[in-house]
Scaffold this motif. Structure first.
Motif, short mmCIF file in Angstrom:
data_model
loop_
_atom_site.label_atom_id
_atom_site.label_comp_id
_atom_site.label_asym_id
_atom_site.label_seq_id
_atom_site.Cartn_x
_atom_site.Cartn_y
_atom_site.Cartn_z
N SER A 35 39.38 63.46 22.17
CA SER A 35 40.13 64.34 21.28
C SER A 35 41.19 63.57 20.53
O SER A 35 41.81 62.66 21.09
N PRO A 36 41.45 63.90 19.27
CA PRO A 36 42.57 63.30 18.55
C PRO A 36 43.88 63.66 19.24
O PRO A 36 43.95 64.65 19.97
N PRO A 37 44.95 62.86 19.04
CA PRO A 37 46.19 63.07 19.77
C PRO A 37 46.84 64.42 19.52
O PRO A 37 47.56 64.92 20.38
N ASP A 38 46.64 65.03 18.36
CA ASP A 38 47.27 66.32 18.10
C ASP A 38 46.29 67.48 18.25
O ASP A 38 46.59 68.61 17.89
N GLY A 39 45.08 67.19 18.74
CA GLY A 39 44.10 68.24 18.96
C GLY A 39 43.33 68.64 17.72
O GLY A 39 42.43 69.46 17.79
N LYS A 40 43.67 68.08 16.56
CA LYS A 40 42.99 68.44 15.32
C LYS A 40 41.89 67.42 15.03
O LYS A 40 42.06 66.23 15.27
N PRO A 41 40.75 67.86 14.51
CA PRO A 41 39.70 66.89 14.18
C PRO A 41 40.17 65.99 13.05
O PRO A 41 40.80 66.46 12.10
N PRO A 42 39.90 64.67 13.14
CA PRO A 42 40.34 63.77 12.07
C PRO A 42 39.60 64.04 10.77
O PRO A 42 38.42 64.39 10.76
N ALA A 43 40.32 63.92 9.66
CA ALA A 43 39.68 64.05 8.35
C ALA A 43 38.76 62.86 8.12
O ALA A 43 38.88 61.83 8.78
N ASP A 44 37.83 63.00 7.19
CA ASP A 44 36.95 61.89 6.87
C ASP A 44 37.80 60.72 6.39
O ASP A 44 38.61 60.85 5.47
N ARG A 45 37.62 59.59 7.00
CA ARG A 45 38.51 58.46 6.73
C ARG A 45 38.13 57.74 5.44
O ARG A 45 37.00 57.84 4.95
N TRP A 46 39.06 56.97 4.94
CA TRP A 46 38.86 56.11 3.78
C TRP A 46 37.85 55.02 4.12
O TRP A 46 37.88 54.44 5.21
N ARG A 47 36.97 54.73 3.17
CA ARG A 47 35.96 53.69 3.37
C ARG A 47 35.97 52.76 2.16
O ARG A 47 35.24 52.97 1.19
N PRO A 48 36.81 51.72 2.20
CA PRO A 48 36.95 50.84 1.02
C PRO A 48 35.68 50.04 0.74
O PRO A 48 35.06 49.49 1.65
N GLU A 49 35.32 49.98 -0.53
CA GLU A 49 34.11 49.30 -0.96
C GLU A 49 34.43 47.90 -1.49
O GLU A 49 35.57 47.61 -1.88
N PRO A 50 33.44 47.02 -1.51
CA PRO A 50 33.67 45.65 -2.00
C PRO A 50 34.23 45.63 -3.42
O PRO A 50 33.90 46.47 -4.26
N GLY A 51 35.09 44.65 -3.66
CA GLY A 51 35.61 44.42 -5.00
C GLY A 51 36.97 45.02 -5.29
O GLY A 51 37.54 44.77 -6.36
N LEU A 52 37.53 45.81 -4.37
CA LEU A 52 38.85 46.41 -4.61
C LEU A 52 39.94 45.35 -4.62
O LEU A 52 40.03 44.53 -3.69
N ALA A 53 40.79 45.36 -5.63
CA ALA A 53 41.94 44.47 -5.66
C ALA A 53 42.99 44.99 -4.68
O ALA A 53 43.07 46.18 -4.40
N TRP A 54 43.83 44.05 -4.17
CA TRP A 54 44.81 44.47 -3.17
C TRP A 54 46.07 43.63 -3.24
O TRP A 54 46.09 42.56 -3.84
N GLN A 55 47.11 44.16 -2.62
CA GLN A 55 48.36 43.43 -2.43
C GLN A 55 48.68 43.43 -0.94
O GLN A 55 48.59 44.46 -0.27
N TRP A 56 49.04 42.26 -0.43
CA TRP A 56 49.40 42.09 0.98
C TRP A 56 50.84 41.60 1.01
O TRP A 56 51.11 40.46 0.69
N GLN A 57 51.76 42.47 1.39
CA GLN A 57 53.17 42.08 1.43
C GLN A 57 53.77 42.41 2.79
O GLN A 57 53.94 43.59 3.14
N LEU A 58 54.11 41.36 3.55
CA LEU A 58 54.68 41.55 4.88
C LEU A 58 56.11 41.03 4.99
O LEU A 58 56.69 41.07 6.08
N SER A 59 56.69 40.55 3.89
CA SER A 59 58.08 40.08 3.93
C SER A 59 58.77 40.40 2.61
O SER A 59 58.12 40.60 1.58
N GLY A 60 60.10 40.44 2.66
CA GLY A 60 60.88 40.74 1.46
C GLY A 60 60.89 42.21 1.13
O GLY A 60 60.21 43.03 1.75
N LYS A 61 61.69 42.56 0.13
CA LYS A 61 61.78 43.95 -0.31
C LYS A 61 60.46 44.37 -0.95
O LYS A 61 59.92 43.69 -1.82
N LEU A 62 59.93 45.50 -0.51
CA LEU A 62 58.64 45.96 -1.01
C LEU A 62 58.69 46.23 -2.51
O LEU A 62 59.55 46.94 -3.01
#
Length: 262
Positions: free
Chosen positions: A22-49
């Motif tokens: 069961s999900p933690p809040d008892g609600k069924p999870p919504a259909d999750r995101w499924r990223p497809e090849p080719g999507l551009a992205w930003q990866w930022q783990l430091s500094g002001k966002l």
């Protein structure tokens, strides 16, 4: 109390999916995101966002950013990935004191970080569930679990490849139970066994080490591969990764705002 007839009980059992939780809040999870090849992205783990980079996907630290930052990125049309370390302990996290010393191994090369004994799922599963609950509560779309290849490193524990497969699948299940997509971070040698359990991959330096072909199963399955290089120039690695349909860019090791996409 009325007893359920045995034939009906057996019929009900047959239609309950194996391993269903069961999900933690008892609600069924919504259909999750499924990223497809080719999507551009930003990866930022430091500094002001900086939320203004014009890409459809952001990967940011789950602890460091409040729900309001995730909401702002959503308003800008971004999907947002929650970075967490699931295979190493970090002494600077607010939940660091919850990890007993018995699961802390050798340092992993980063200040304040030590490998975790991923065999101890009795201890680690509830702690990681809490972390992924945090990602869900903040509105993230996915999780990037880091340090997912302990078996291939000197952790101080006799961790096997089988232990790693079991733990990585546990992390994937915890994310999926909460309606979140989840990425396989590095762990190239286990891609054939794990590509079906994960929704995308995150990779560092596959071009530098001539390993990018190992990520092809994700692309063949219609799943994005978010990839960075640190030491090569874009002229050196972009032509090859474009052919493979990886979502690639050059970053600096601190993973700040700066990026140079392919």
């Amino acid at each position: 109390m009325r007893r359920v007839p045995l034939p009906l009980l057996l019929l009900l059992f047959l239609f309950v999916p194996a391993g269903c939780t069961s999900p933690p809040d008892g609600k069924p999870p919504a259909d999750r995101w499924r990223p497809e090849p080719g999507l551009a992205w930003q990866w930022q783990l430091s500094g002001k966002l900086d939320p203004a980079v014009d890409v459809p996907v952001y990967d940011i630290d789950g602890f460091d950013h409040p729900k309001s930052a995730v909401d702002d990125l959503h308003r800008r049309g971004r999907k947002v990935i929650c970075y967490l370390s699931t295979g190493a302990w970090e002494d600077f996290r607010p939940d660091a004191a919850k990890f007993p010393k018995s699961v802390l191994g050798r340092g992993n090369g980063w200040d304040g970080e030590r490998w975790l004994d991923i065999r101890r799922t009795d201890i680690l599963e509830p702690l990681m569930a809490e972390r992924i609950d945090m990602c869900r509560a903040k509105g993230f779309d996915a999780v990037e679990p880091d340090n997912m290849d302990a078996y291939a490193n000197p952790t101080g524990f006799p961790i096997t490849a089988t232990d790693q497969l079991r733990y990585n699948r546990l992390i994937a299940r915890l994310a999926h139970d909460r309606g979140l997509a989840v990425g396989l971070k590095n762990d190239l040698d286990q891609i054939p066994q794990l590509v079906g359990d994960f929704d995308f991959a995150v990779n560092e330096q596959c071009a530098q080490y001539d390993e990018c072909e190992q990520l092809a199963p994700f692309i063949s399955a219609g799943k994005a591969v978010f990839h960075v290089e640190y030491e090569l120039t874009t002229d050196e690695f972009c032509p090859g990764v474009r052919r493979l349909k990886l979502s690639s860019m050059l970053k600096k090791y601190e993973l700040g705002v700066w990026r140079q996409p392919c």
